[in-house]
Structure formats: structure tokens, C-alpha cells
Design a protein around this motif. Sequence first.
Motif, PDB file in Angstrom:
ATOM      1  N   TYR A  46      -8.392  -7.438   2.630  1.00  0.00           N
ATOM      2  CA  TYR A  46      -7.452  -6.475   2.052  1.00  0.00           C
ATOM      3  C   TYR A  46      -8.060  -5.076   1.964  1.00  0.00           C
ATOM      4  CZ  TYR A  46      -3.967  -9.976   0.571  1.00  0.00           C
ATOM      5  OH  TYR A  46      -2.993 -10.947   0.529  1.00  0.00           O
ATOM      6  N   SER A  92      -0.020  -9.360  -4.634  1.00  0.00           N
ATOM      7  CA  SER A  92      -0.567  -9.616  -3.299  1.00  0.00           C
ATOM      8  C   SER A  92      -1.775 -10.547  -3.340  1.00  0.00           C
ATOM      9  CB  SER A  92      -0.970  -8.294  -2.635  1.00  0.00           C
ATOM     10  OG  SER A  92       0.152  -7.460  -2.447  1.00  0.00           O
ATOM     11  N   TYR A  93      -2.578 -10.445  -4.387  1.00  0.00           N
ATOM     12  CA  TYR A  93      -3.741 -11.326  -4.536  1.00  0.00           C
ATOM     13  C   TYR A  93      -3.370 -12.670  -5.153  1.00  0.00           C
ATOM     14  CZ  TYR A  93      -7.448  -7.860  -3.529  1.00  0.00           C
ATOM     15  OH  TYR A  93      -8.301  -6.965  -2.922  1.00  0.00           O
ATOM     16  N   SER A 100       0.808  -1.227   0.000  1.00  0.00           N
ATOM     17  CA  SER A 100       0.000   0.000   0.000  1.00  0.00           C
ATOM     18  C   SER A 100       0.840   1.275   0.000  1.00  0.00           C
ATOM     19  CB  SER A 100      -0.952   0.008   1.195  1.00  0.00           C
ATOM     20  OG  SER A 100      -1.938  -0.993   1.030  1.00  0.00           O
ATOM     21  N   THR A 132      -0.706  -4.991  -6.240  1.00  0.00           N
ATOM     22  CA  THR A 132      -1.896  -5.672  -5.723  1.00  0.00           C
ATOM     23  C   THR A 132      -2.114  -7.008  -6.424  1.00  0.00           C
ATOM     24  OG1 THR A 132      -3.394  -4.521  -7.260  1.00  0.00           O
ATOM     25  CG2 THR A 132      -3.002  -3.475  -5.145  1.00  0.00           C
ATOM     26  N   TRP A 186      -7.260  -1.530  -4.806  1.00  0.00           N
ATOM     27  CA  TRP A 186      -7.412  -2.814  -4.125  1.00  0.00           C
ATOM     28  C   TRP A 186      -8.739  -3.486  -4.508  1.00  0.00           C
ATOM     29  CZ3 TRP A 186      -3.758  -5.600  -1.946  1.00  0.00           C
ATOM     30  CH2 TRP A 186      -2.594  -4.961  -1.530  1.00  0.00           C
TER      31      TRP A 186
END
Length: 479
Positions: free
Chosen positions: A275, A239-240, A36, A236, A53
Motif C-alpha cells: 500500500y 482498506s486495511y 487515495s 485507510t 497510509w
Amino acid sequence: MTKGKELVEMKREIGLIDATLLAAGGMIGSGIFIVSADVTRTVGSAGWLIVVWLIGGFMTLIAAVSYGELSGMYPKAGGQYVYLKEAFNPLVAFLYGWSLFAVIQTGTIAAVGVSFFKFLAYFIPEVSEDIALFSIGSFHISPAQLLAIGIIFLLTYINTKGVKGGKIIQTVFTATKVLSLIGLIGFGLIYLKPEVWATNWANAWHLQPLSRDGSFGNYIGLPALGGAIAAALTGTVVSYDAWNNVTFVASEIKNPRRNIGLSLLLGTLLVTLLYVSLNVMFTAVLPLADIAGAEKDRVGITAAQAIFGNAGTAVIAITILIATFGCNNGLILSGARVYYSMAKDGLFFRKTAHLNKHAVPEFALWIQAVVASLLCLSGRYGDLLDMISFVVVLFYILTIWGIFILRKKQPTIARSYKAFGYPVLPALYIVMGIAFCSLLIIYKPIYTWPGLLIALIGVPIYYWLVKHNTVLTDEEIHV
């Protein structure tokens, strides 16, 4: 079937809850506590931070519910590799498996392993990534890198003893980190700072670059704005990522035609909610400049300090230790099943297709550990993951395109689920994915060509394997 063969068949020991936590656990590592900062520097506003996000989560959810159809059609070990082979051809499937082995899965294992010791250094400074045990020019080896290799080998060893041990670790650690995140979000919203919230959301929809020192810049023109969103999405997406790992272990999931698709939906929905809520919490306790300028991008620690004071560092460090340990276990457990499936097709080391007496692909687990360890030593795993995000999304696009192909190619095959919102939502993912990849090619080429090059290196390797390897029979696999 003989008794000997029964011993080496994969065992269906993963239930719906286990599979859901495997999907979620592979996604939740240290990235959500760090990414972030870069997203905020790129978009410069609270509203766009949340939107980025949400876009990442929306794309992941569409992909997950689309994969539900494929998982019901082909509930086999290897998951996405199998889907690509059925929809396209063995070459496309191999390039995915090769990319997974070369950097996607192994690089993530390395990065998550080192992250574990980055945060353990708050309690034991001697394991820090900032300490150089020895150096050769600009190349140096830190305690965190060596210890990360140790934890990779430990988790690999545990997973060679059967799927049950890895499943237990995954379920316990993922449940713990989900509850920890819910607690952190709850405390953050309870101790919301009204003045911080009001300031952050006063100009929430002005997309602009924000420097670490708190000064704003400007994007000129719509293409630049699109490039900024694509660049912000890069972190992101990583991250996902790993939500699809549950498809890799399809041969070990109970009632796979039902539970794989359902676990994909539940796991990705859970993580998306976590998230987005966590980022809303960040904007409730930290000024945007503090999110963008967090030391070493560790937004999670900065937020925890704002909530809990000096004890915040310990709180978030423990949460991240739990998250990274469980995440790495899931990555190690699932990735090896893809190489196992490739080897059964004659497209990997032949020994990788064999199961040990505990019914797991032991050789596949160990060679994965070796490559991940080499990436730990390289120190370039973070850069590699940024560079591979383009290829990751490209393979997701191809796999979802495969749903359209297979509806025509194999219309009569049983489908436990049908892709939700077909054809609109799968088509929307393809459009969004192409837009993301196109904007990266134009505005962030450094995030595109290295990953593409790694994937294309697999082409000559594929043809060499086709020439020298053969598809293994069931008798050979069960030896």
C-alpha cells in the motif's frame, strides 16, 4: 468418536502460506485504487498522503502482532468473537458478531462484489453500475448490483463444498494480485516523471485541503489538523481492514498456535509495504491535483494510464478484477465461521451451528450471502462502510485491551506467542485508536453514530436470544 462425527469436524487444510494469503487477500480489494483520492483531498500533500497510509499500516501491524498472543491462546473458529468473550463477556462478543453480520462483513462483501463489475464495465459496458435496469424514485437497480449478487452466490456455493475449494481460489487469486501490484509499482517507478515527483514533494509536509479543481484551502488550529488526519484515516482503516479474518478460520488452520500469529504478521506486513509503495508510485507519476481529482476517485486507472497510455485502463481493470474476486472469496469463507461460533453459544440461529457433510457451516454461509445481497440492492454499502469504521476500530481497541485483562485473568494459560512490545505497543494502539475515534466523534460525527447505533441494536437481540436459545451440545452440533 464415531465415523459420523469425524465427517463433520472442521478439517485443518489451511497451511501457513494459505493463511498468510488469506490475511492479505481479505485486505486487498478495490479500496487501495480509490481511497487515495479522498485522502489527498483531505491532506493536500504527498508527505501526508504517505504518512496517513503509514499510520494505518502501523496500527494494523501492532494489532496483528497483538492478536498473535490471543490466537495462540484460543485457536478456535470465530477468532475475535472468541477473544472478546474470554476477555469480557458474551454480550460484548455478541455485539461484535452482530455488527459483523449486519454490516461489517456483509457490507464489505457487497461493496467488493459491486466493485468487481464496476471495473468489468471497462470491457463490457452493459454491466455498468451507471445503468438503471429499473427505478422507483431515487432508488434504482443496476446490472452491477444484480451481477454482484450472482458472484456472491457463486463463491458461497463453492465454499459450501468444503474449505479446500475456497482455499485454492484464495491462494491463487491473492498470489496473482500481489504479483500484479508489485509489477505495477515497479513499472511506475521505472517510468517516474522527475518534474512531477519534484513538484509533489517540494511542499510535502503542508497539511491542507485540496479541492478537485486543484485549489488549496487552510485548516485553522491544531484540532482541525487532527480532525483532518482522522478523516483521512477513515478510508485507510477500511482498506486495511479484514486482516483479522484469518483468526475466524482457526479451527481449519494447520498448527494454529504457531501459524495464525505468524500469518497475521506476514500478511499485514506484506500489505502495508504494498500500500505504501503504491502510493509512493502515485506521487511519482501523477500531480497531486490529478490524484485528488481522478474521475470517480479511480486513482489506480489514472496512474496506469500515465504509465501505460491507453492500455493502462485494461491493465488496472484486470488487476482490480483479480483483487476483488479473491478478496470476496476470503471474506465469504471466513465470516461464516464467526456466526457458527455464535450459534454454538446459543447466540445465533441454531441451524448456523451445524456443519454439512463437507465440514463447513453451510447455513451460515447462505444467510451471510442473503444479507450481503440485500446490501447490494440497497446501494448504501459504501456509506455504511464509512460509518462503521468507528465501530471496527472500537472493537479492535477492546480486543487489544483484552490482552491486558487476560494476562491477569488467565496468567497460566499457554501462550505460543506473546504480544510483541507488550505493554508499550498494545497500549500505543489503544491510545491511537481512542484518539482516532474521539476525533471522528468531534469532527466527523456522521462516521460514528450510525455504526454505533447498528451495534447497539444488538443489545435487545442478545437478551432475546439468551432467553429463547440454549447452548448446543457437541452431539447436537455434530448431527
